[in-house]
Motif scaffolding. Sequence first.
Motif, short mmCIF file in Angstrom:
data_model
loop_
_atom_site.label_atom_id
_atom_site.label_comp_id
_atom_site.label_asym_id
_atom_site.label_seq_id
_atom_site.Cartn_x
_atom_site.Cartn_y
_atom_site.Cartn_z
N ARG A 218 30.87 13.34 -7.09
CA ARG A 218 29.93 12.25 -7.30
C ARG A 218 28.65 12.50 -6.51
NH1 ARG A 218 33.07 6.91 -5.73
NH2 ARG A 218 33.28 8.14 -3.82
N ALA A 219 27.56 11.96 -7.00
CA ALA A 219 26.28 12.16 -6.33
C ALA A 219 26.24 11.44 -4.99
CB ALA A 219 25.14 11.66 -7.22
N ASP A 220 25.60 12.06 -4.02
CA ASP A 220 25.33 11.42 -2.73
C ASP A 220 23.82 11.20 -2.64
OD1 ASP A 220 28.06 11.60 -1.69
OD2 ASP A 220 27.71 13.76 -1.73
N LEU A 221 23.40 10.44 -1.66
CA LEU A 221 21.99 10.09 -1.51
C LEU A 221 21.40 10.77 -0.28
CD1 LEU A 221 19.43 8.36 -2.05
CD2 LEU A 221 20.52 6.53 -0.72
N THR A 222 20.31 11.52 -0.50
CA THR A 222 19.56 12.13 0.60
C THR A 222 18.18 11.52 0.61
OG1 THR A 222 20.73 14.25 0.37
CG2 THR A 222 18.64 14.26 1.57
N LEU A 223 17.81 10.96 1.72
CA LEU A 223 16.47 10.37 1.80
C LEU A 223 15.84 10.70 3.15
CD1 LEU A 223 16.57 7.65 3.78
CD2 LEU A 223 17.62 6.63 1.77
N GLY A 224 14.53 10.56 3.19
CA GLY A 224 13.78 10.80 4.42
C GLY A 224 12.67 9.79 4.56
N PHE A 225 12.27 9.53 5.79
CA PHE A 225 11.14 8.64 6.02
C PHE A 225 10.46 9.03 7.32
CE2 PHE A 225 15.03 6.63 7.49
CZ PHE A 225 14.74 6.13 8.76
N ARG A 226 9.16 8.83 7.34
CA ARG A 226 8.37 9.20 8.50
C ARG A 226 8.58 8.19 9.63
NH1 ARG A 226 6.64 13.93 9.30
NH2 ARG A 226 4.60 13.33 10.11
N ASP B 172 0.86 -1.18 0.00
CA ASP B 172 0.00 0.00 0.00
C ASP B 172 0.90 1.24 0.00
OD1 ASP B 172 -1.82 2.01 0.35
OD2 ASP B 172 -2.78 1.16 2.13
N GLU B 173 1.04 1.88 -1.14
CA GLU B 173 1.95 3.02 -1.27
C GLU B 173 1.61 4.14 -0.30
OE1 GLU B 173 3.55 6.08 -4.77
OE2 GLU B 173 2.28 4.36 -5.27
N ALA B 174 0.32 4.32 0.01
CA ALA B 174 -0.09 5.40 0.90
C ALA B 174 0.41 5.18 2.33
CB ALA B 174 -1.61 5.53 0.89
N ARG B 175 0.70 3.94 2.69
CA ARG B 175 1.18 3.64 4.05
C ARG B 175 2.69 3.54 4.13
NH1 ARG B 175 -1.62 1.72 8.06
NH2 ARG B 175 -0.02 0.18 8.59
N CYS B 176 3.36 3.59 2.98
CA CYS B 176 4.82 3.50 2.98
C CYS B 176 5.40 4.78 3.58
CB CYS B 176 5.32 3.31 1.55
SG CYS B 176 7.12 3.43 1.36
N PRO B 177 6.26 4.68 4.59
CA PRO B 177 6.81 5.90 5.24
C PRO B 177 7.96 6.54 4.48
CG PRO B 177 7.64 3.94 6.33
CD PRO B 177 6.66 3.46 5.30
N LEU B 178 8.48 5.87 3.46
CA LEU B 178 9.65 6.36 2.75
C LEU B 178 9.27 7.50 1.80
CD1 LEU B 178 12.69 5.99 2.18
CD2 LEU B 178 12.05 4.32 0.42
N LEU B 179 10.04 8.58 1.86
CA LEU B 179 9.82 9.72 0.98
C LEU B 179 10.72 9.61 -0.25
CD1 LEU B 179 9.84 12.50 3.75
CD2 LEU B 179 7.87 11.24 2.82
#
Length: 243
Positions: free
Chosen positions: A138-146, A119-126
């Motif tokens: 080089r590119a780095d990775l920035t991510l967020g999650f609820r 269920d994509e709506a419940r996935c906390p990953l942004l």
Amino acid sequence: MSARTARTALTAAAVALLSVTAAGCGDRGGLQGAGATPTAVSPARLWPDLRPASSPAYPYDVATRAIVKGVTVPGDDIRKVDPVDVVEAEIEAHPDDYGSKGAYHATAERMKECRPGGDEARCPLLKAYHRDLTGDGRADLTLGFRLYPTNQTAVRVYTVEKHKLVQVLADNDAIIGVELAGRALIERSPADISGYEYRTTWVWDPEQRAMAFSRDEYLHTGDGRHGKKPSPSASAGPSASTP
């Protein structure tokens, strides 16, 4: 001098110059003064006999640096790393935080919804973003999650070193926005007074090999006049780091 003070000074200088220029461009008369100039006052040093502190100031936060175990980087290309794998690796590495009795236990359950068929709506990953924040080209990775059930947001930054994925920023807070400006990451958080917010800036520190706290601002953003209680999702301190 702060950025806001510098902008104010430059604006005042530009206005004064415009006033003088406009006065000198007329067909009649000469230059006109812009008014009295305030007398410069040097800083007043308070308590000159104050004894030096016996210990360093309490740090706002410490830089985070940790190798992510269990996640490979194909061809040293961080864009090929699956963000879901990265978050799941953190969950596995910190059972005290994400276990059944941890503060973020519901996040671990919801991460199952981030896989195909969930269920994509419940996935906390942004959404993940890729940008060079370390200056190595080089590119780095920035991510967020609820973070559930606290409704905080986890902000993470990763880079690649010696074929390994390395976490160089880990911050959890009540966040209303995140910005990437050049090689800086800026977090915006709600203040306990309406019309104001906190802005925290993190920049790459080559000595610590991590994103380090650089600036914390308390800014007016609206016309709010009445105080309000802090959000129940706000952390106990100005920020909290997981690792």
